[in-house]
Scaffold this motif. Sequence first.
Motif, mmCIF file in Angstrom:
data_model
loop_
_atom_site.group_PDB
_atom_site.id
_atom_site.type_symbol
_atom_site.label_atom_id
_atom_site.label_comp_id
_atom_site.label_asym_id
_atom_site.label_seq_id
_atom_site.Cartn_x
_atom_site.Cartn_y
_atom_site.Cartn_z
ATOM 1 N N ARG A 9 -34.979 2.137 56.369
ATOM 2 C CA ARG A 9 -33.853 1.242 56.662
ATOM 3 C C ARG A 9 -32.830 1.290 55.527
ATOM 4 N NH1 ARG A 9 -32.831 -3.647 54.756
ATOM 5 N NH2 ARG A 9 -34.982 -4.054 54.136
ATOM 6 N N LEU A 10 -33.309 1.190 54.283
ATOM 7 C CA LEU A 10 -32.397 1.236 53.133
ATOM 8 C C LEU A 10 -31.687 2.577 53.035
ATOM 9 C CD1 LEU A 10 -34.539 -0.643 50.473
ATOM 10 C CD2 LEU A 10 -32.403 -1.429 51.514
ATOM 11 N N ARG A 11 -32.408 3.639 53.311
ATOM 12 C CA ARG A 11 -31.806 4.970 53.259
ATOM 13 C C ARG A 11 -30.710 5.093 54.315
ATOM 14 N NH1 ARG A 11 -34.530 10.722 54.304
ATOM 15 N NH2 ARG A 11 -34.960 9.681 56.266
ATOM 16 N N ALA A 12 -30.977 4.609 55.527
ATOM 17 C CA ALA A 12 -29.977 4.674 56.603
ATOM 18 C C ALA A 12 -28.757 3.816 56.260
ATOM 19 C CB ALA A 12 -30.595 4.224 57.922
ATOM 20 N N GLU A 13 -28.997 2.607 55.733
ATOM 21 C CA GLU A 13 -27.882 1.731 55.346
ATOM 22 C C GLU A 13 -27.042 2.365 54.242
ATOM 23 O OE1 GLU A 13 -29.467 -2.100 54.264
ATOM 24 O OE2 GLU A 13 -30.202 -2.493 56.296
ATOM 25 N N ALA A 14 -27.715 2.969 53.259
ATOM 26 C CA ALA A 14 -26.987 3.618 52.158
ATOM 27 C C ALA A 14 -26.111 4.739 52.692
ATOM 28 C CB ALA A 14 -27.968 4.148 51.111
#
Length: 194
Positions: A9-14
């Motif tokens: 999730r964090l990777r996609a948001e970044a």
Amino acid sequence: ETAEPIFERLRAEAHEESFLQPQVVYGWWPAASDGDDLVVFDPEDEAAEIARFSFPRQQSRQRRCLADYFAPRDGERRDVVGFHCVTVGEEVSRRAKSLFEADRYADYLYLHGFGVECAEALAELWHKRMRAELGIGHHDDPRVERLFSQNYQGCRYSFGYPACPEMSDQETLFRLLEPERIGCRLTENWQIDP
């Protein structure tokens, strides 16, 4: 079951929101050892000392210090030292602070950790690139797990660790590198922010 979905999730948001802004500043200087000191010279005048770092000597084992890995000052040639400073930018820190202030502590810790690890990965990537510039970056062990036990040539140290514990040396590093160009600054305790 827990960590991977959070990481993804964090990777996609970044990626979608571009809140990571990786930047690097680095350079090379002529250098030599002088006892337990590493002396840095002016690239335009290799006789002119422009910085000096003093390192502690190990109390056991081989009784070495970082200066031992550089050619001596009174030797026939100058050695070279490379310094770098990295950041992933202000935005990830700003977002993490907002989460903390909203009492979303778990989300704060995940995002803060993500940002810190991305900065660490950038530092390691740039260290590999610098070693490649020296012609030694292609000797890495192909097994990733062995890289963590330093199965490669060249070392990356940071001030505050036992081999170079003097945090105030960050001021000298900043004078040499001028990381303000990429938005970095030193705190009153010599921590690099962001």
